[in-house]
Motif scaffolding. Structure first.
Motif, PDB file in Angstrom:
ATOM      1  N   MET A   1      47.437  34.279  42.238  1.00 35.09           N
ATOM      2  CA  MET A   1      48.187  35.325  41.552  1.00 35.09           C
ATOM      3  C   MET A   1      48.960  34.790  40.353  1.00 35.09           C
ATOM      4  O   MET A   1      49.359  35.566  39.473  1.00 35.09           O
ATOM      5  N   ARG A   2      49.159  33.491  40.284  1.00 28.72           N
ATOM      6  CA  ARG A   2      49.773  32.924  39.078  1.00 28.72           C
ATOM      7  C   ARG A   2      48.829  33.063  37.892  1.00 28.72           C
ATOM      8  O   ARG A   2      49.230  33.459  36.790  1.00 28.72           O
ATOM      9  N   THR A   3      47.552  32.766  38.131  1.00 23.15           N
ATOM     10  CA  THR A   3      46.541  32.932  37.076  1.00 23.15           C
ATOM     11  C   THR A   3      46.361  34.405  36.735  1.00 23.15           C
ATOM     12  O   THR A   3      46.218  34.771  35.552  1.00 23.15           O
ATOM     13  N   GLU A   4      46.394  35.254  37.752  1.00 22.31           N
ATOM     14  CA  GLU A   4      46.245  36.692  37.518  1.00 22.31           C
ATOM     15  C   GLU A   4      47.344  37.211  36.601  1.00 22.31           C
ATOM     16  O   GLU A   4      47.102  38.006  35.693  1.00 22.31           O
ATOM     17  N   PHE A   5      48.579  36.734  36.810  1.00 24.42           N
ATOM     18  CA  PHE A   5      49.692  37.178  35.968  1.00 24.42           C
ATOM     19  C   PHE A   5      49.545  36.666  34.534  1.00 24.42           C
ATOM     20  O   PHE A   5      49.816  37.384  33.571  1.00 24.42           O
TER      21      PHE A   5
ATOM     22  N   ASP B   1      51.180  43.190  39.372  1.00 22.79           N
ATOM     23  CA  ASP B   1      50.592  44.332  40.070  1.00 22.79           C
ATOM     24  C   ASP B   1      50.436  43.992  41.536  1.00 22.79           C
ATOM     25  O   ASP B   1      50.335  42.825  41.908  1.00 22.79           O
ATOM     26  N   ILE B   2      50.424  45.034  42.377  1.00 23.18           N
ATOM     27  CA  ILE B   2      50.288  44.796  43.814  1.00 23.18           C
ATOM     28  C   ILE B   2      48.934  44.184  44.120  1.00 23.18           C
ATOM     29  O   ILE B   2      48.823  43.208  44.869  1.00 23.18           O
ATOM     30  N   PHE B   3      47.898  44.773  43.524  1.00 27.03           N
ATOM     31  CA  PHE B   3      46.535  44.379  43.843  1.00 27.03           C
ATOM     32  C   PHE B   3      45.888  43.704  42.645  1.00 27.03           C
ATOM     33  O   PHE B   3      46.003  44.173  41.509  1.00 27.03           O
ATOM     34  N   SER B   4      45.193  42.625  42.898  1.00 32.70           N
ATOM     35  CA  SER B   4      44.530  41.877  41.832  1.00 32.70           C
ATOM     36  C   SER B   4      43.247  42.573  41.401  1.00 32.70           C
ATOM     37  O   SER B   4      42.689  43.407  42.127  1.00 32.70           O
TER      38      SER B   4
ATOM     39  N   THR C   1      47.376  34.985  46.724  1.00 30.02           N
ATOM     40  CA  THR C   1      48.405  34.014  47.086  1.00 30.02           C
ATOM     41  C   THR C   1      49.010  33.353  45.856  1.00 30.02           C
ATOM     42  O   THR C   1      48.335  33.177  44.833  1.00 30.02           O
ATOM     43  N   TYR C   2      50.295  33.007  45.973  1.00 29.63           N
ATOM     44  CA  TYR C   2      50.963  32.185  44.964  1.00 29.63           C
ATOM     45  C   TYR C   2      50.977  30.716  45.378  1.00 29.63           C
ATOM     46  O   TYR C   2      51.497  29.877  44.653  1.00 29.63           O
TER      47      TYR C   2
END
Length: 832
Positions: free
Chosen positions: A482-486, A493-496, A700-701
């Motif tokens: 989720m770090r890369t997703e951000f 966002d809640i869902f990737s 996951t973070y």
């Protein structure tokens, strides 16, 4: 005939109390009603003798013997004493928990004027109303009306006082606090049998001329075999269509054509429909299952105590092995007990049990009414039910000829009771098997480290099932950082994106999806952007959770929205402004399952979405209805908390999404990594249990954390090796034994003073290889308006830990620290 009996009472005192029997007779293990502290309590006889108490103590008499024979057999009495000694709990409170028979005792409170109230009444008559009272004149007048009503010294129920004086409960409680009134608890026996009214045709009755409605009722009864529940009769389709009035049945009774009888009410066992699938007991066992069954059956044949850890991956068919082993117990003339961690697992398990064993099955859990629990308990005691399915407290079921105990999902923390007596259902099950000389099977795909260590040391036999039934593959697990997703999307966002794309593809193929979002509510805290204040519960030192009443995308409070404390249940409306600085800039932080459901409805408007959490599964049948809809395919996208991760076998689910489960890694708890690994493994196991393979996406973070990595690789042994290393370094279980001692008080000063007193004793005492951490404020420093400090005790040996705890209780008594203000949590599962 013994002259005296020792009675264990459900009070926070570590002793039994001696009463005179007089002309009464009682047995050890029977219940008696006795006077105690101005009230009448029901206790259990634990000893009979003819030795009068010393020190000229006035011995009170037993008022009533409730049972002609002992309700608890010797082995359960011994088990209760072991639980009391091991968990440092009062024996009376242990025995009360072992007998769920509250329905057989009617309790009520009465009020009587105290001496202080009499003085106030006389002073009021001489001088007028009290000048010291802060109550309005109307309330004062009601207080005096209550005192006048009770002036003759008699006791009165609250209902009588309310009717005569208009006094409400708050006013009466206030008078008790001022010691104007004394409140006494009374108890008396009652019949807990469940009955229902049944309409029955009267045989050979002469039929007079009947009208159309009367004929319809008689025809409906005849079609049902001559007997029918009154409620079913009135709600029948035929009678509703004809609008037959209720008085018609009464007329038929008056004419002697129909009789109304009281009959035992049927018990609804529950269970999920098979939906065309074969029941588990109808499946032929595969090679791994046969080997596991063979090991269990061989141990049962020996007729002695044998603990077995059944380690089987998710979907390996452990339940079928349980059923086959329980059938072996029945064939040998024995009974069998199956424990499940939560009520949510009982519908599916009850259905399988009833399909396999029919009316021999009994159910015990807290979701039953008190009358139902008493009824099931007595069925078990009489030997009518030889198969028992239940949650934690069912470990005390009065089984006849117990031959097998099975603890399903033995790793689950729900087996640990979080109130006195704080026993662990799994460990008590092992001890009960030892007392009975029978086999106990502990089953899990993610065994607790304690059970695994016991199997490594040879204390438990270990049986392994490492493949799924029909050679189905374990689901593939993909980690979404989720770090890369951000970084790539620039928003939280809640869902990737990968999870949403995979969910859409799965739904398009006509398959089912479940998404774990392990937080209740809409947002898990509300914080002020201006001053940083978070809105906390007024009773607990914990942030309140925002629950939304109106669906929509805006995060502004609407009528019906609420903040709720998930620890004490306190609720309040959502404030328009910050209670501290009056700023209107309130920020709703974090996402719970309610917000997840709302977001999924926006993303997948054509999906049939359901939600499973404590807010949607409240009543007894809610879980069963939800699972039935999921099994039938009516729901194809389910979001929920950890309730969705436990034991459900839905073949249509091919995708599992995990959102925010790794937040628990930051909790101040040495078991945090173990819990995250178990949760990820268990929820992953819901995917791919049918003919189609499964896939899991974990957001996951902390993708590099060993608990996340091992769960993704289905590597239980790798996780155990790493985690045990840390436990040994830090002297945590299973490398040591542990107890959490909580000191609590009504005020911060009171709790801190008592904790300081005990801290000085720990520092001065010469403890035998026992390490003490603390005192320190508990992670949740205030709970239900009680302030809390704690000590964590670690020891190499259990006897040393138990000896230290008993010495602590003795010292606390000399320092006048009330027993109810000390919580001794042996083998604590949570340290919060």
């Amino acid at each position: 005939m013994s002259e005296y009996c020792d009675v264990a009472l459900p009070v926070p005192l570590d002793r039994a109390f001696t009463y005179e029997l007089g002309e009464l007779e009682a047995e050890v293990g029977a219940r008696v009603m006795v006077p105690f502290g101005g009230q009448r309590l029901v206790g259990v006889v634990v000893g009979l003798h003819d030795v009068a108490p010393v020190d000229d103590v006035e011995v009170k008499r037993v008022e009533r013997v409730l049972d002609e024979a002992a309700l608890l057999p010797d082995e359960l009495m011994e088990l209760g004493k072991w639980v009391a000694a091991y968990y440092c709990a009062p024996l009376g409170e242990v025995l009360r928990g072992m007998m769920p028979l509250a329905a057989e005792v009617k309790r009520q409170f009465v009020y009587r004027m105290a001496e202080a109230g009499r003085r106030v009444l006389y002073a009021g008559a001489a001088k007028g109303s009290s000048r010291r009272s802060r109550l309005p004149a109307e309330q004062q007048n009601r207080e005096y009306a209550v005192l006048n009503y009770l002036e003759d010294g008699s006791a009165a129920k609250a209902s009588a006082l309310r009717s005569a004086t208009q006094a409400n409960k708050a006013l009466l409680d206030g008078m008790v606090r001022k010691k104007w009134l004394a409140r006494e608890a009374l108890a008396e026996g009652r019949d807990a049998k469940r009955t229902e009214r049944v309409a029955a045709l009267v045989a050979d009755a002469r039929l007079p001329k009947l009208n159309h409605n009367q004929t319809a009722i008689l025809a409906e009864l005849a079609a049902a075999g001559g007997r029918m529940r009154v409620t079913d009769l009135r709600e029948s389709t035929v009678l509703r269509e004809l609008s037959v009035p209720a008085t018609t049945l009464a007329t038929l009774v008056k004419h002697g054509l129909v009789a109304i009888e009281d009959a035992p009410e049927d018990f609804y066992l529950g269970g999920l429909p098979a939906n065309g699938k074969a029941r588990m007991h109808e499946h032929a066992l595969n090679e791994a299952q046969m080997e596991a069954l063979g090991s269990i059956a061989a141990a049962m044949t020996q007729g002695s105590f044998r603990p077995i850890l059944l380690y089987g991956v998710t979907g390996s068919g452990k339940t079928s092995v349980y059923l086959a082993a329980m059938q072996r117990a029945l064939d040998a003339g024995k009974s069998a007990l199956l424990l499940v961690p939560e009520i949510g697992l009982t519908p599916a398990m009850a259905g399988e049990m009833f399909a396999a064993f029919g009316p021999q099955v009994a159910l015990l859990h807290s979701g039953l009414t008190p009358d139902e629990r008493a009824e099931q308990w007595h069925r078990i005691r009489r030997g009518e039910a030889r198969i028992v399915v239940g949650t934690r407290s069912a470990v005390f079921a009065p089984m006849v000829d117990l031959g097998l105990i099975v603890v399903d999902e033995e790793h689950d923390s729900s087996y640990k009771q979080e109130e006195t007596p704080r026993y662990h259902g799994r460990d008590v099950a092992v001890m009960r098997a030892k007392f009975n000389g029978c086999v106990v099977v502990l089953g899990s795909a993610t065994p607790s480290l304690e059970s695994w260590a016991n199997s490594e040391r040879g204390r438990y036999a270990r049986v392994e099932m490492l493949t799924r039934v029909m050679r189905r593959p374990l689901p593939t697990v993909e980690l979404v950082d989720m770090r890369t997703e951000f970084k790539e999307t620039g928003k939280e966002d809640i869902f990737s994106r990968p999870l949403m794309a995979e969910a859409q593809a799965t739904l398009d193929r006509g398959e089912q999806v479940i998404i774990l979002l392990n937080r209740r509510g809409y947002s898990f805290t509300v914080i002020c952007r201006s001053c940083g204040e978070k809105i906390e519960c007024e009773n607990c030192a914990i942030a309140m959770t925002y629950h939304k009443a109106v669906t929509g995308t805006d995060l502004h409070a609407h009528p019906g929205d609420r903040l709720e404390c998930h620890y004490c249940g306190f609720r309040r409306p959502v404030p328009a402004r910050c209670p501290k600085c009056e700023s209107e800039h309130l920020y709703y932080l974090g996402a719970g399952s309610q917000q997840g459901e709302e977001r999924l409805q926006e993303l997948f408007p054509n999906a049939r979405i359901g939600r499973m959490d404590r807010d949607t599964v409240r009543g007894r049948g809610d879980m069963e209805r939800l699972l039935t809809r999921l099994h039938s395919g009516e729901i194809n996208l389910l979001v929920g908390t950890q309730m969705i991760a436990k034991g459900h076998d839905i073949h249509g689910i091919t995708l599992v999404g995990v959102v925010g489960a790794d937040f628990a890694l930051g909790l101040p708890d040495f078991r945090a990594a173990e819990r995250v690994f178990q949760l990820l493994t268990q929820v992953s196991g819901r995917a791919g249990r049918g003919e189609l393979p499964g896939r899991v996406l974990v957001q996951t973070y902390h993708p590099e954390h060993y608990a996340i990595q091992c769960a993704a690789a289905h590597d239980y042994r790798g996780f155990v090796a790493k985690e045990l290393q840390y436990r040994q370094w830090m002297h945590y279980p299973p490398a040591s034994v542990l107890a959490n001692v909580i000191v609590q008080g009504q005020t911060l000063e009171e709790a801190a003073a008592w904790a300081n007193t005990l801290g000085r004793w720990f520092a001065a005492a010469r403890l035998d290889k026992v390490r003490v951490l603390g005192p320190a404020a508990a992670p949740i420093a205030r709970l239900k308006r009680i302030y809390r400090f704690h000590f964590v005790l670690k020891a190499e040996r259990r006897d040393a830990l138990g000896r230290t705890l008993r010495q602590l209780l003795a010292y606390a008594e000399t320092e006048a620290i009330p027993r109810r203000n000390l919580i001794l949590d042996v083998d604590a599962v949570h340290l919060m």
